[in-house]
Motif scaffolding. Structure first.
Motif, PDB file in Angstrom:
ATOM      1  N   ARG A 134       0.937  -1.211   0.136  1.00 40.70           N
ATOM      2  CA  ARG A 134      -0.040   0.102   0.033  1.00 40.70           C
ATOM      3  C   ARG A 134       0.981   1.132  -0.131  1.00 40.70           C
ATOM      4  O   ARG A 134       1.821   1.263   0.762  1.00 40.70           O
ATOM      5  N   VAL A 407      -1.899  -4.553  -0.365  1.00 47.33           N
ATOM      6  CA  VAL A 407      -3.311  -4.259  -0.807  1.00 47.33           C
ATOM      7  C   VAL A 407      -4.235  -5.429  -0.805  1.00 47.33           C
ATOM      8  O   VAL A 407      -3.950  -6.672  -0.693  1.00 47.33           O
ATOM      9  N   PRO A 408      -5.537  -5.079  -0.775  1.00 47.32           N
ATOM     10  CA  PRO A 408      -6.385  -6.125  -0.906  1.00 47.32           C
ATOM     11  C   PRO A 408      -6.218  -7.301  -2.094  1.00 47.32           C
ATOM     12  O   PRO A 408      -5.701  -7.024  -3.056  1.00 47.32           O
ATOM     13  N   HIS A 410      -8.291  -8.716  -3.854  1.00 47.02           N
ATOM     14  CA  HIS A 410      -8.981  -8.732  -5.211  1.00 47.02           C
ATOM     15  C   HIS A 410      -8.034  -7.354  -6.065  1.00 47.02           C
ATOM     16  O   HIS A 410      -8.150  -7.490  -7.243  1.00 47.02           O
ATOM     17  N   ALA A 411      -7.581  -6.367  -5.344  1.00 44.88           N
ATOM     18  CA  ALA A 411      -6.634  -5.502  -6.178  1.00 44.88           C
ATOM     19  C   ALA A 411      -5.433  -6.061  -6.711  1.00 44.88           C
ATOM     20  O   ALA A 411      -5.171  -5.749  -7.810  1.00 44.88           O
ATOM     21  N   ALA A 414      -6.478  -8.023  -9.962  1.00 43.69           N
ATOM     22  CA  ALA A 414      -7.012  -7.315 -10.760  1.00 43.69           C
ATOM     23  C   ALA A 414      -5.842  -6.368 -11.581  1.00 43.69           C
ATOM     24  O   ALA A 414      -5.983  -6.023 -12.800  1.00 43.69           O
ATOM     25  N   LEU A 416      -2.855  -3.197  -9.877  1.00 44.42           N
ATOM     26  CA  LEU A 416      -3.120  -2.010  -9.293  1.00 44.42           C
ATOM     27  C   LEU A 416      -3.525  -0.652 -10.295  1.00 44.42           C
ATOM     28  O   LEU A 416      -3.989   0.188  -9.780  1.00 44.42           O
ATOM     29  N   PRO A 418      -5.452  -0.808 -13.006  1.00 41.46           N
ATOM     30  CA  PRO A 418      -6.915  -0.352 -13.324  1.00 41.46           C
ATOM     31  C   PRO A 418      -7.737   0.042 -12.121  1.00 41.46           C
ATOM     32  O   PRO A 418      -8.669   0.342 -12.070  1.00 41.46           O
ATOM     33  N   VAL A 419      -6.933  -0.419 -10.921  1.00 40.62           N
ATOM     34  CA  VAL A 419      -7.987  -0.158  -9.611  1.00 40.62           C
ATOM     35  C   VAL A 419      -7.677   1.025  -9.050  1.00 40.62           C
ATOM     36  O   VAL A 419      -8.493   1.792  -8.588  1.00 40.62           O
ATOM     37  N   LYS A 420      -6.362   1.785  -9.004  1.00 40.82           N
ATOM     38  CA  LYS A 420      -6.291   3.155  -8.577  1.00 40.82           C
ATOM     39  C   LYS A 420      -5.297   4.155  -9.284  1.00 40.82           C
ATOM     40  O   LYS A 420      -5.082   5.126  -8.932  1.00 40.82           O
TER      41      LYS A 420
ATOM     42  N   GLN B  48      -7.407   7.849  -0.398  1.00 39.75           N
ATOM     43  CA  GLN B  48      -7.787   7.784  -1.289  1.00 39.75           C
ATOM     44  C   GLN B  48      -7.496   6.325  -2.204  1.00 39.75           C
ATOM     45  O   GLN B  48      -8.394   5.732  -3.014  1.00 39.75           O
ATOM     46  N   GLU B  49      -6.361   5.860  -1.688  1.00 41.13           N
ATOM     47  CA  GLU B  49      -6.054   4.326  -2.130  1.00 41.13           C
ATOM     48  C   GLU B  49      -7.071   3.420  -1.707  1.00 41.13           C
ATOM     49  O   GLU B  49      -7.560   2.463  -2.471  1.00 41.13           O
ATOM     50  N   SER B  52     -10.373   3.743  -3.558  1.00 45.99           N
ATOM     51  CA  SER B  52     -10.318   2.885  -4.964  1.00 45.99           C
ATOM     52  C   SER B  52     -10.493   1.438  -4.709  1.00 45.99           C
ATOM     53  O   SER B  52     -11.045   0.863  -5.569  1.00 45.99           O
ATOM     54  N   PHE B  53      -9.849   0.891  -3.698  1.00 49.30           N
ATOM     55  CA  PHE B  53      -9.934  -0.688  -3.506  1.00 49.30           C
ATOM     56  C   PHE B  53     -11.460  -0.955  -3.114  1.00 49.30           C
ATOM     57  O   PHE B  53     -11.903  -1.909  -3.634  1.00 49.30           O
ATOM     58  N   ARG B  55     -14.088   0.678  -4.034  1.00 47.95           N
ATOM     59  CA  ARG B  55     -14.922   0.983  -5.202  1.00 47.95           C
ATOM     60  C   ARG B  55     -14.879  -0.063  -6.177  1.00 47.95           C
ATOM     61  O   ARG B  55     -15.744  -0.519  -6.956  1.00 47.95           O
ATOM     62  N   TYR B  56     -13.510  -0.513  -6.331  1.00 50.87           N
ATOM     63  CA  TYR B  56     -13.437  -1.594  -7.383  1.00 50.87           C
ATOM     64  C   TYR B  56     -14.049  -2.915  -7.060  1.00 50.87           C
ATOM     65  O   TYR B  56     -14.158  -3.931  -7.955  1.00 50.87           O
ATOM     66  N   LYS B  57     -14.240  -3.293  -5.697  1.00 54.54           N
ATOM     67  CA  LYS B  57     -14.862  -4.344  -5.376  1.00 54.54           C
ATOM     68  C   LYS B  57     -16.268  -4.375  -6.019  1.00 54.54           C
ATOM     69  O   LYS B  57     -16.788  -5.730  -6.478  1.00 54.54           O
TER      70      LYS B  57
END
Lengths: 438, 57
Positions: A134, A407-408, A410-411, A414, A416, A418-420, B48-49, B52-53, B55-57
């Protein structure tokens, strides 16, 4: 006439150190390319952003407390009153000389050069943790490493009054221990808590190669780091007259040194490292890492090596890369760019090589001062390992306990970008040729 | 220039003095601003990060 000569010397010194700064910025252009190339496509801009931010945050934090740390801590964990007074005189962030000052030509250029050392240290750590750390935690760790812990190491072992030098004769001209060991083993401490990237290791413990998306970018990046290292090592000297008392160039310890020695030994170490890595890996990534490893292996004694000896020491630095990387991988450590190996393991070799081959030289300019010894280098290596590993491990453990280190899942799956990241690295994709499918 | 001293350049060169305040001291206010920006940037960037995590779920 003498006054004019002295003034010219001060101006020349100011120019000399100033020019090392843009050369060291090239190190960051190199780390940026290197890290992005070593990253998979789905994470490439996130890696780039992380690397750029590490550099950006080093500047104000080194101004606020990093420079102060160097001057305050030479005698140990608790600053002495004399060192505190020096620190307040030279490095007080609200002091007079920490800004444009017509009576002080030195502070700004020295601060800038050291800030670049700090940024280099943070960049070393940055590559090892790509694709899953993160950003907030990364920045906290990078600031702790780059603006505090390596600076303590520098105060102790890269300062004529540092206790490792005065008590143990520790010698580390080019910061193999002070920068590279601390950064490499800090990364190791963090990697233990961060964990491997998803898909790196199989259930049986075997490792998969998670190849970066652009090896040519990584190779060019490593070569740029080599270019910048000439500036880094140039900034490790004391300019004659302006900052030494005998009119000669000096190492940071005041001991004799010349640019001629740097010219010989940087190139010989670089070449030995590439050739050593090539023979034992045939892999272009490790070959270019070998270039860096060769220089790091020679760094502690760049002032004293006979050039063929520098070549041999650099060769060994390149040769031990793959066994060291395999050792850490077998422990379940996922070091995406080999930072622990290139900087930690090879930095350790560099510090010990100084003790093996350079014992007997004076550690300070005074004739009656301490000598460089193997035991002194071993003690120094232990201190540098500890200053890197334990803070890295403990800080990252705290961040992990609070659930903000990684980071989670799922992120990570997928990607990093496209996610953030509000931008695309390759909006039109990258064409794939049949020749690349093997 | 904020905080520009009343003395002209000639006087400052003669005095070999700092010229960003004219009184020989650091700017506590701006140093504190820089420190505050660093701290806030890390906190805001982390928030913010995290958004983002989620929102993407």
């Amino acid at each position: 006439m003498e006054e004019q000569l002295a003034a010219a010397g001060v101006i020349a010194a100011e120019v000399y150190y100033y020019l090392t700064v843009p050369l060291m910025v090239i190190i960051h252009a190199g780390f940026l390319a290197y890290e992005m190339g070593a990253t998979r496509m789905k994470n490439v801009l996130a890696s780039g952003i992380k690397n750029i931010l590490a550099f950006a945050f080093m500047v104000p934090t080194f101004y606020l407390f990093g420079w102060f740390t160097y001057w305050a801590f030479p005698n140990g964990l608790i600053p002495s009153p004399e060192n505190l007074e020096t620190a307040f005189a030279y490095a007080n962030p609200i002091g007079e000389v920490m800004g444009p000052h017509l009576g002080d030509h030195a502070t700004g250029v020295f601060w800038a050069a050291f800030t670049m050392f700090a940024a280099t240290t943070a960049s070393i750590f940055s590559g090892s943790v790509i694709e899953r750390i993160r950003i907030g935690s990364f920045l906290v760790l990078a600031i702790a490493l780059g603006s505090f812990f390596w600076v303590v190491g520098a105060a102790w072992g890269w300062h004529a009054g540092g206790w490792l030098v005065t008590d143990w004769g520790y010698h580390d001209f080019g910061a193999a221990g002070v920068v590279h060991m601390i950064a490499g083993f800090f990364a190791l401490g963090v990697l233990i808590n961060l964990g491997p990237r998803f898909g790196k290791f199989n259930a049986d413990g075997s490792a998969n190669d998670l190849a970066g998306h652009n090896m040519p970018m990584t190779l060019v990046g490593l070569m740029l780091i080599i270019v910048g290292f000439f500036g880094f090592l140039m900034a490790c000297l004391l300019y004659p007259g302006a900052f030494t008392t005998n009119g000669e160039w000096g190492a940071i310890y005041g001991t004799p040194m010349t640019l001629s020695a740097l010219g010989f030994n940087i190139l010989m170490g670089f070449a030995g490292g590439i050739i050593g890595a090539w023979i034992f890996t045939r892999d272009p990534f490790w070959m270019m890492s070998g270039a860096l490893a060769g220089i790091i292996a020679c760094a502690s004694g760049l002032d004293v090596w006979w050039p063929p000896m520098a070549f041999a020491i650099g060769f060994i630095g390149g040769a031990i890369l793959k066994p060291s990387a395999r050792f850490f991988e077998n422990l379940g450590i996922d070091d995406a760019v080999g930072a622990v190996t290139v900087h930690g393991t090879v930095g350790l070799w560099g510090v010990l090589a100084m003790g093996i081959f350079g014992s007997g030289y004076g550690a300070l300019a005074d004739a009656g001062g301490p000598q460089i010894t193997f035991i002194g280098q071993l003690v120094g290596a232990g201190v540098m390992f500890s200053l890197g590993f334990f803070p890295g491990y403990i800080l990252s453990l705290i961040l992990r306990i609070f659930g903000v280190l990684r980071v989670p899942h799922h992120a990570e799956i997928a990607g990093l970008d496209p996610v953030k990241v509000p931008a695309m690295a390759y909006p039109e994709g990258i064409p794939v040729s049949p020749a690349s499918q093997h | 220039m904020i905080g520009a001293p009343e003395a002209g350049w000639e006087q400052l060169v003669a005095d070999q003095a700092a010229y960003y305040t004219g009184v020989g001291g650091g700017e506590v206010f701006w140093t504190a601003i820089a420190a505050g920006i660093c701290v806030l940037a890390i906190i805001i960037g982390g928030i913010q990060e995290g958004s983002s995590f989620r929102r993407y779920k």
